[in-house]
Write an enzyme that holds these catalytic residues in place. Structure first.
Site, PDB file in Angstrom:
ATOM      1  N   SER A 164      -3.321   2.385  -0.346  1.00 10.82           N
ATOM      2  CA  SER A 164      -3.196   3.103   0.783  1.00 10.82           C
ATOM      3  C   SER A 164      -4.598   3.739   1.125  1.00 10.82           C
ATOM      4  O   SER A 164      -5.690   3.174   1.346  1.00 10.82           O
ATOM      5  CB  SER A 164      -1.942   4.090   0.418  1.00 10.82           C
ATOM      6  OG  SER A 164      -1.573   4.725   1.460  1.00 10.82           O
TER       7      SER A 164
ATOM      8  N   ASP B 288       3.202  -0.247   2.293  1.00 10.14           N
ATOM      9  CA  ASP B 288       2.327   0.585   1.775  1.00 10.14           C
ATOM     10  C   ASP B 288       2.333  -0.014   0.266  1.00 10.14           C
ATOM     11  O   ASP B 288       3.082  -0.333  -0.362  1.00 10.14           O
ATOM     12  CB  ASP B 288       2.731   2.054   1.417  1.00 10.14           C
ATOM     13  CG  ASP B 288       1.623   2.998   1.122  1.00 10.14           C
ATOM     14  OD1 ASP B 288       1.164   2.721   0.087  1.00 10.14           O
ATOM     15  OD2 ASP B 288       1.147   3.858   1.942  1.00 10.14           O
TER      16      ASP B 288
END
Length: 291
Positions: free
Chosen positions: A67, A179
């Site tokens: 991320s 993610d």
């Protein structure tokens, strides 16, 4: 000339103490890997971590990120000065990398992230980077982590940052990416895949939003709960774990970058002794062949 020689000798000894743990035997350095976790704005604290490691003379041979950790890792691997990262971080807001486009798949698109990265570096391919990089994402179809180490950086980065429910998933190389936090909260495996022999992990624990006010707060709070019950096997594979105290910061606290960087610096200073000791313990002693 003697005083000058003595000064140089003293300086050399100080440098050795900085680079090696006390009592270390000079030899071949182990490959040091850094694994950076996600955390939205909290990820700005990674800049502070990197600054202290640089100042201490601890070289990072490979780097992995999840991320926002992937964004910071990509910039560092490209050779972007930390001062430049900090300068841009202070001016960053959600609209720099996200645009609200409500759909059945998510509330926003993170397509702007590629342009955001381009503001810091012209590198678009992993092969152009100065330091080997692994970006972690989650393949939503298979429910497992995938690591990208070659090819285009942009789509891998966007996939790693596609927070479920907030950002639309990314289709890349036959994978539906969201993610990396879901399956690789701290991408230790990525650093190991790149050959790291010492792994320094940076974990950003999220705090609690007492009264969620936006859908972003609700999603962030939900994943904070998941985080507390997540599989923590990455801890067992880490040699050193740095945990900046960022619990009081919200997911969109980009305006508090100075405080976030300071939190990263403080935690890393406290971990330096352990880092040096681990590096020293894994140093490969070079022996001279017998005559």
């Amino acid at each position: 000339m003697a005083p000058v020689f003595e000064w140089l000798q003293t300086a050399a000894e100080k440098f050795k103490e900085l680079a090696y743990a006390e009592g270390a035997t000079p030899g071949e350095m182990p490959r040091v890997g850094l694994a950076l976790s996600g955390g939205f704005a909290r990820g700005i604290s990674h800049i502070g971590v990197l600054r202290v490691l640089e100042d201490a003379g601890i070289k990072i041979d490979v780097i992995a990120g999840t991320s926002v950790g992937a964004l910071i890792a990509a910039c560092y691997a490209a050779g972007v000065p930390l001062a430049e990262m900090e300068k841009l971080a202070k001016k960053t807001s959600f609209t720099d990398f996200g645009r609200w486009t409500p759909s059945w798949m998510g509330l926003a698109t993170n397509k702007r992230m590629e342009a955001y990265l381009a503001r810091l570096t012209p590198c678009t391919q992993f092969e152009q980077l100065k330091i080997p990089l692994a970006i972690a994402a989650t393949d939503l179809s298979k429910g497992e982590a995938v690591y990208f180490t070659s090819g285009p950086i942009g789509l891998a980065l966007r996939g790693s940052c596609a927070y479920p429910g907030l950002f639309v998933p990314i289709e890349h190389l036959g994978c539906t990416l969201v993610d990396g936090f879901l399956t690789a909260p701290v991408p230790v495996e990525g650093a190991i895949q790149l050959g790291a022999e010492v792994v320094i992990s940076v974990y950003l624990e999220a705090g609690v939003v007492e009264s969620p006010r936006t859908v972003g707060d609700v999603i962030s709070r939900s994943f904070t709960v998941i985080q507390r019950h997540a599989d923590m096997r990455w801890r067992q594979k880490s040699d050193v774990i740095i945990e900046p105290d960022v619990r009081e910061f919200l997911w969109a606290d980009f305006s508090r970058s100075t405080e976030l960087i300071a939190a990263g610096e403080s935690a890393t200073v406290g971990a330096l002794k352990q880092i040096r000791a681990v590096i020293a313990s894994k140093r490969k002693v070079i022996t001279k062949p017998s005559a």
